[in-house]
Design an enzyme around this catalytic site. Structure first.
Site, PDB file in Angstrom:
ATOM      1  CE  LYS A 133      -2.398   0.404   3.703  1.00 11.77           C
ATOM      2  NZ  LYS A 133      -2.264   1.546   4.622  1.00 11.77           N
ATOM      3  NE  ARG A 160      -5.136   1.896  11.011  1.00  9.09           N
ATOM      4  CZ  ARG A 160      -3.848   2.137  11.121  1.00  9.09           C
ATOM      5  NH1 ARG A 160      -3.341   2.577  12.250  1.00  9.09           N
ATOM      6  NH2 ARG A 160      -3.048   1.931  10.097  1.00  9.09           N
ATOM      7  NE  ARG A 217       8.933  -8.142   4.707  1.00 10.45           N
ATOM      8  CZ  ARG A 217       8.123  -7.085   4.792  1.00 10.45           C
ATOM      9  NH1 ARG A 217       7.901  -6.344   3.729  1.00 10.45           N
ATOM     10  NH2 ARG A 217       7.565  -6.774   5.929  1.00 10.45           N
ATOM     11  NE  ARG A 270      11.942  -6.863   9.074  1.00  8.54           N
ATOM     12  CZ  ARG A 270      11.266  -5.833   8.617  1.00  8.54           C
ATOM     13  NH1 ARG A 270      11.695  -4.614   8.845  1.00  8.54           N
ATOM     14  NH2 ARG A 270      10.161  -5.999   7.939  1.00  8.54           N
ATOM     15  NE  ARG A 290       2.071  -5.998  10.975  1.00  9.99           N
ATOM     16  CZ  ARG A 290       2.978  -6.047   9.987  1.00  9.99           C
ATOM     17  NH1 ARG A 290       3.893  -6.988   9.976  1.00  9.99           N
ATOM     18  NH2 ARG A 290       2.969  -5.150   9.046  1.00  9.99           N
TER      19      ARG A 290
END
Ligand SMILES: [Zn+2]
Length: 218
Positions: A13, A88, A127, A160, A171
């Site tokens: 995004k 939100r 990642r 990470r 999330r």
């Protein structure tokens, strides 16, 4: 051109917001950035927000709405903006409607970048970061390498915490439970443009641009 951008973590995004910002010459308004800006400039709301954050608490809706209002009234938002990370909640969406009415803006476009949860998890858990320089790589790019291609550190790749599966699942869950009601609200009052986010970056941008140009011509 006034845009609101929705999309789950990992869908790109922020990247799309930057591209649209450059294409239309309108600012990318991310709530994190404008909050930091208000604190830095010591605006009345920025000072209140800082006190609250220093206590380790979340900045409440009324302050965040005020900071958004201050920002959208600035000359740099005169010809448009891209809102990212706001609204939100339903309360924020209703407050935004009032701000837009104050500013006599009656035409906003909502872009919802979508992706399946499993695909996002696949993407994000792939990642790897370099401990030494912080660069992010796809596991495929570095799996045969011992040395970081950017800073040449040895054996510096790691995953990470933010890129671990349970953290990502959580999330995504938070995103979908907070965003769904907001999107439902906009689907009732506005036209929401759904864009498949699981394509090449350029393709996603082109799809957004052509959807917007169709909307304007109708
Ligand atoms: Zn490195």
């Amino acid at each position: 051109m006034q845009l609101i951008l929705f999309g789950p973590p990992g869908v790109g995004k922020g990247t799309q917001a930057k591209k649209l910002s450059a294409k239309y010459g309108i600012p990318h308004i991310s709530t994190g950035d404008i909050l930091r800006e208000a604190v830095k400039n010591k605006t009345a709301l920025g000072i209140r927000a800082q006190e609250i954050m220093q206590r380790g608490e979340l900045v409440p809706d009324d302050i965040m709405v005020g900071i958004v209002r201050d920002t959208l009234k600035k000359p740099r938002c005169k010809t448009g903006f891209i809102l990212d990370g706001f609204p939100r909640s339903l309360g924020q969406a209703e407050s935004l409607n009032k701000i837009l009415a104050e500013l006599k803006i009656n035409n906003i476009y909502i872009i919802n970048i979508t992706a399946s949860e499993e695909e996002l998890i696949k993407r994000l858990t792939n990642r790897r970061a370099c401990k030494s320089c912080g660069s992010i790589f796809n596991y495929k790019e570095i799996k045969d390498k011992k040395e970081c291609p950017v800073c040449h550190a040895d054996n510096s790749f790691y995953q990470r915490n933010d890129d671990k599966e349970d953290v990502i699942r959580n999330r995504l869950k938070v995103y979908s439970s907070t965003t769904k009601p907001v999107l439902q609200y906009y689907k009732k009052h506005n036209y929401v443009i759904d864009i498949n986010g699981l394509q090449e970056i350029e393709e996603v941008t082109n799809n957004i641009l052509s959807a917007l140009s169709n909307m304007k011509n109708n």
